[in-house]
Structure formats: C-alpha cells, structure tokens
Design a protein around this motif. Structure first.
Motif, mmCIF file in Angstrom:
data_model
loop_
_atom_site.group_PDB
_atom_site.id
_atom_site.type_symbol
_atom_site.label_atom_id
_atom_site.label_comp_id
_atom_site.label_asym_id
_atom_site.label_seq_id
_atom_site.Cartn_x
_atom_site.Cartn_y
_atom_site.Cartn_z
ATOM 1 N N GLY A 240 0.803 -1.214 0.000
ATOM 2 C CA GLY A 240 0.000 0.000 0.000
ATOM 3 C C GLY A 240 0.834 1.261 0.000
ATOM 4 N N GLU A 241 1.897 1.273 0.813
ATOM 5 C CA GLU A 241 2.708 2.477 0.973
ATOM 6 C C GLU A 241 3.511 2.793 -0.281
ATOM 7 O OE1 GLU A 241 5.898 4.078 4.305
ATOM 8 O OE2 GLU A 241 4.304 2.669 4.874
ATOM 9 N N THR A 242 4.088 1.771 -0.902
ATOM 10 C CA THR A 242 4.887 2.031 -2.091
ATOM 11 C C THR A 242 4.021 2.535 -3.243
ATOM 12 O OG1 THR A 242 4.718 -0.322 -2.685
ATOM 13 C CG2 THR A 242 6.717 0.383 -1.543
ATOM 14 N N GLY A 243 2.792 2.045 -3.342
ATOM 15 C CA GLY A 243 1.895 2.528 -4.388
ATOM 16 C C GLY A 243 1.566 4.000 -4.211
ATOM 17 N N VAL A 244 1.291 4.405 -2.981
ATOM 18 C CA VAL A 244 0.960 5.796 -2.697
ATOM 19 C C VAL A 244 2.141 6.709 -2.993
ATOM 20 C CG1 VAL A 244 0.406 7.436 -0.849
ATOM 21 C CG2 VAL A 244 -0.810 5.259 -0.990
ATOM 22 N N THR A 245 3.321 6.343 -2.500
ATOM 23 C CA THR A 245 4.491 7.201 -2.683
ATOM 24 C C THR A 245 4.901 7.279 -4.145
ATOM 25 O OG1 THR A 245 5.932 5.327 -2.106
ATOM 26 C CG2 THR A 245 5.358 6.852 -0.343
ATOM 27 N N PHE A 246 4.749 6.191 -4.875
ATOM 28 C CA PHE A 246 5.085 6.186 -6.301
ATOM 29 C C PHE A 246 4.160 7.130 -7.064
ATOM 30 C CE2 PHE A 246 7.502 3.596 -9.430
ATOM 31 C CZ PHE A 246 6.994 4.145 -10.595
ATOM 32 N N MET A 247 2.864 7.031 -6.802
ATOM 33 C CA MET A 247 1.901 7.860 -7.525
ATOM 34 C C MET A 247 2.020 9.320 -7.126
ATOM 35 S SD MET A 247 -0.246 7.661 -9.918
ATOM 36 C CE MET A 247 -1.509 8.638 -10.696
ATOM 37 N N ASN A 248 2.179 9.591 -5.839
ATOM 38 C CA ASN A 248 2.323 10.971 -5.391
ATOM 39 C C ASN A 248 3.562 11.628 -5.990
ATOM 40 O OD1 ASN A 248 0.006 11.093 -3.867
ATOM 41 N ND2 ASN A 248 1.015 10.683 -1.914
ATOM 42 N N THR A 249 4.656 10.880 -6.061
ATOM 43 C CA THR A 249 5.883 11.407 -6.655
ATOM 44 C C THR A 249 5.657 11.769 -8.119
ATOM 45 O OG1 THR A 249 7.264 10.114 -5.141
ATOM 46 C CG2 THR A 249 8.301 10.888 -7.178
ATOM 47 N N THR A 250 4.952 10.930 -8.826
ATOM 48 C CA THR A 250 4.699 11.160 -10.249
ATOM 49 C C THR A 250 3.817 12.373 -10.488
ATOM 50 O OG1 THR A 250 4.864 8.770 -10.677
ATOM 51 C CG2 THR A 250 3.803 10.124 -12.369
ATOM 52 N N ILE A 251 2.694 12.424 -9.797
ATOM 53 C CA ILE A 251 1.701 13.453 -10.096
ATOM 54 C C ILE A 251 2.155 14.832 -9.620
ATOM 55 C CG2 ILE A 251 0.283 13.283 -8.005
ATOM 56 C CD1 ILE A 251 -1.015 13.347 -11.635
#
Length: 447
Positions: A240-251
């Motif tokens: 869950g955490e890696t998905g959130v941080t990956f997407m937040n970094t991108t957007i």
C-alpha cells in the motif's frame, strides 16, 4: 522478506544514479562550457568522499549511535559506537548503503550554488566537514530519534519527512546560500551572459533524476525488527505504501513542471526547456517529504505550489545580487520548505503518515511540528556551515585565481577541456595516452 531486500537493492542503485551521473549531467549542462568538467567532478568526488565518511563514522552518528531510533537519543550521536560499521549485520548493510546514497547526493546538491569558481581541494575538505557537522546531526534528530525529537516533538520522530525535505533539501539549500554569500560572485556576474552551455545534457539529467527519485522516495519505506514478527502485516503495508508514494511522486512532479512553465509564460512570454527541467526537480524536491503524507489531490497541490514558488524564487538572486549559480537556493531551499510546510496543511490520515493536517481537521499541531523541523534545520546548518565556510576561506582559500576563472576552471583544476573542437582528438588532457596519440598523429602527417 526476500522481495523487500531485492527491492531495496534496486532502490539504492537508483539513488546512486541520481548523483552519478544524473546530477552531474543536470548541473554540468547548466554551466558554461569551460566549467562543465569541474562541475561534474564535484558530484563524482562528493560521492566518493561521502561514501568513505559514511562508512567510518556517518552511520554511527546518524543511526547507530547513542539512542538512535528509540526516542531516547542525544543531540549528537557517538561517531565511534559503530565506527567502520562495527556490529552491522550483512543483512542491514542494504539499508546502510541506501542511506549512504542520501548523504552523498545531499552534499553534492550544494555544489551547484558555487559553480565555476571553487578549487577542487577546498571542495574535498568541505564535504567531510559539512557531513559531520550538519548532515549526520540533522538526520539523527529528524529520522533517528535524537534529542530534538525527544525534547521538542515528545516522540521518537520529529516531524513528517518521508524522504528528506529537511534532512536533504532544506539542509543543502541553506548550505548553498551560505557558501554563495561567503565565497562571493563569479567574475562578470550580472555583467556578462552566463547561459547554460548544453541544455540537452540538462534535460537528460533531469529525466534521470526523475527516474532515480522513485528509489529515493518509494525506497524510503522503513523495515524494522518488528517487521520480522509480522511479515504478513509488513507485506500489506509495503504494497500500500509504495503505491501511494510512487503515484504521489509522479503526479506532483507533473504539476510542478506545468506550473513552472506557466509562470515562465506569464513572466517572460516563453516556456523553456530549462524551465521544464527545473520544474521537474522542484516538484521532486517538494514531494520528497510529503509523498507518504498526502492524497493525490494533495500531491497536485504540493507540486503546483512548488513549481510556481520556485520559478518566482530563482529570479530573486538577481534582485539581491547573490550568485547562486545553478539555483540551489531557489529550488532546493524553497522547494524543501514548500513541501515540508504544506504537510501541515494538506496531510491526511488516510495516507501512510496517518496524520490530518489543518485543512483535514487536524488543527495546527502538524503544521507546528513541520515548521519546527524546518527552523531547526535552517538554524543548525546555517550557523555551522558559516563556521566551516569561513574556516576554509581563511586557511586554504576557496577560489581559483581570477585569470583561471576567466580562462576556464576546467583547464586550471584538471588540465582538460570538455570539448576539444580544434584538434579533433577530444578531451584536451595531458595524460600519457593523449600525448602519445598526438605524437602519433604528428608523425603520420610528417610522413
């Protein structure tokens, strides 16, 4: 846990790439052609020196010293408790190397503020002194459960700083500001053009930084001894955490790039490639502390504010006559402050950080913690960097001669040129191999 270790190996390699070659290319393209090799060398040398220092006493000061990580720490941890990584298990070496790459890129970032005018030997002396006095203590108190976290934040963590808004970016930005002021302006600053000599290199560097930043942010999920007791729970947290941080970094990065270009268009009538590259980095800087604290909408807000604020800030150096060569202050200090402080406004308990900011009904508590962490970093690093900067200035000195700076720091400090367009031999070096090559060509022509 095998998957986690494999993931951390990849993340660590990505962060290593951020310094060499990504930052070297990004900064190198922004300098003048007569300075590009020196600029790139500052990144490479910074990594080499930082790695040795980190292994010998840096890890002990930041994470392995007295009280590190348990909320019962000291202001400055003991550098000899785990000197030379004594007592570190082979398994934990993965996380040690990961943190080593953070220390290296932090000090390398500072070099952009003093491009074109500093002796390499002075830089080599500065790197271990600054890491010891500034980076490791800040990391210890923000991430490692040091005295500040215990006394001021009343807990084992100081503030939300997922991957280094205070420890990396505000830290480096303040140091860059101090050095730019102490060392002084480049010869001809604000009197002659000092445009980037190769924006292609800068764009490539920005792209590599963006790619590597996924290791920087997403890799900052922390594995603890408690994870061994419940690997299933950690696996769910990890996914869950890696998905959130990956997407937040991108957007956030996308929002920052667009905001910077919009600001350029409004102020100057053009949207430039340098603006796009700078906007990318500004967004990455701002989302670094916030990637585990905000929602996707919050990430867009963080990125957009950072892009606009940093674009406006980089022009202030001309207003104040401060020669921050490659906008370390405007991007890293301002971007780091934006990301750190906005956590106190737009963080949400639904994100991995689990804390509501002011706009989500959490009151002013989080904003206070974030402001305190930023202030502590600014004061600590500002004072100690000033001491180090003047100590070097009045002993071995910082600057190359004016003649060397005008003719080219690459030739003066390295005996090389990045582009040898006259002979076609490349490099312009004075090594035995280059001398032999030139003599061979000469003999062939004479024959």
């Amino acid at each position: 846990m095998d998957g986690y270790y494999a993931f951390m190996l990849v993340a660590t390699a990505l962060v290593l790439m951020m310094t060499v070659p990504a930052l070297a290319l990004f900064y190198g393209g922004m300098t003048r052609s007569k300075s590009v090799l020196n600029m790139m060398m500052m990144s490479y040398v910074a990594f080499a020196v930082a790695a040795i220092v980190f292994v010998l006493w840096g890890w002990s000061m930041g994470w392995g010293g007295d009280g590190a990580g348990n909320g019962n720490g000291k202001l400055i941890a003991n550098p000899f408790t785990m000197f030379g990584l004594d007592g570190v298990s082979n398994v934990n070496l993965i996380y040690v190397v990961f943190q080593l790459t953070f220390a290296a890129i932090t000090v390398a970032l500072i070099s952009g503020a003093i491009a074109d005018r500093v002796k390499l030997v002075s830089w080599v002396v500065f790197v271990p002194l600054w890491l010891t006095a500034c980076y490791f203590p800040i990391a210890h108190n923000v991430w490692g459960g040091g005295w500040v976290a215990q006394q001021l934040a009343k807990g084992s963590t100081f503030a939300q700083d997922y991957a280094g808004g205070t420890v990396v970016h505000i830290n480096a930005g303040v140091a860059g500001l101090v050095l730019a002021l102490v060392i002084g302006k480049r010869v001809g600053f604000m009197k002659e053009p000092m445009k980037p000599h190769n924006l292609t290199l800068t764009m490539i560097g920005a792209g590599l930084l963006w790619f590597g930043w996924y290791g920087f942010n997403v890799g900052s999920i922390v594995f603890t001894s408690d994870s061994l007791a419940s690997p299933e729970a950690f696996s769910a947290q990890f996914q869950g955490e890696t998905g959130v941080t990956f997407m937040n970094t991108t957007i956030a990065t996308c929002a920052a790039m667009l905001a910077w270009l919009l600001m350029e268009r409004i102020l100057h009538g053009k949207a430039t490639s340098l603006g796009a590259a700078s906007g990318i980095v500004a967004g990455l800087v701002a989302i670094t502390p916030a990637c585990g604290a905000v929602s996707l909408v919050g990430a867009i807000v963080v990125g957009a504010v950072a892009g606009g604020a940093c674009a406006a800030a980089v022009g202030l150096k001309f207003m104040f006559g401060m020669d921050d060569s490659l906008d370390v202050v405007g991007v890293h200090l301002v971007g780091g402050l934006v990301g750190t402080l906005l956590i106190g406004l737009v963080s949400t308990s639904s994100a991995p950080g689990g804390i509501d900011g002011l706009f989500y009904g959490g009151g002013f508590a989080s904003l206070g913690d974030q402001a305190l962490a930023a202030l502590f970093t600014i004061v600590w690093t500002g004072v100690l960097t000033t001491i180090i900067a003047f100590a070097i200035k009045f002993t071995i000195g910082w600057r190359v001669t004016e003649e060397a700076e005008v003719e080219g720091i690459d030739g003066d400090q390295h005996g090389e040129s990045a582009y040898d367009l006259h002979t076609g031999l490349g490099g312009g070096g004075t090594s035995a191999s280059s001398v032999l090559a030139k003599s061979t060509v000469t003999e062939g022509v004479n024959a």
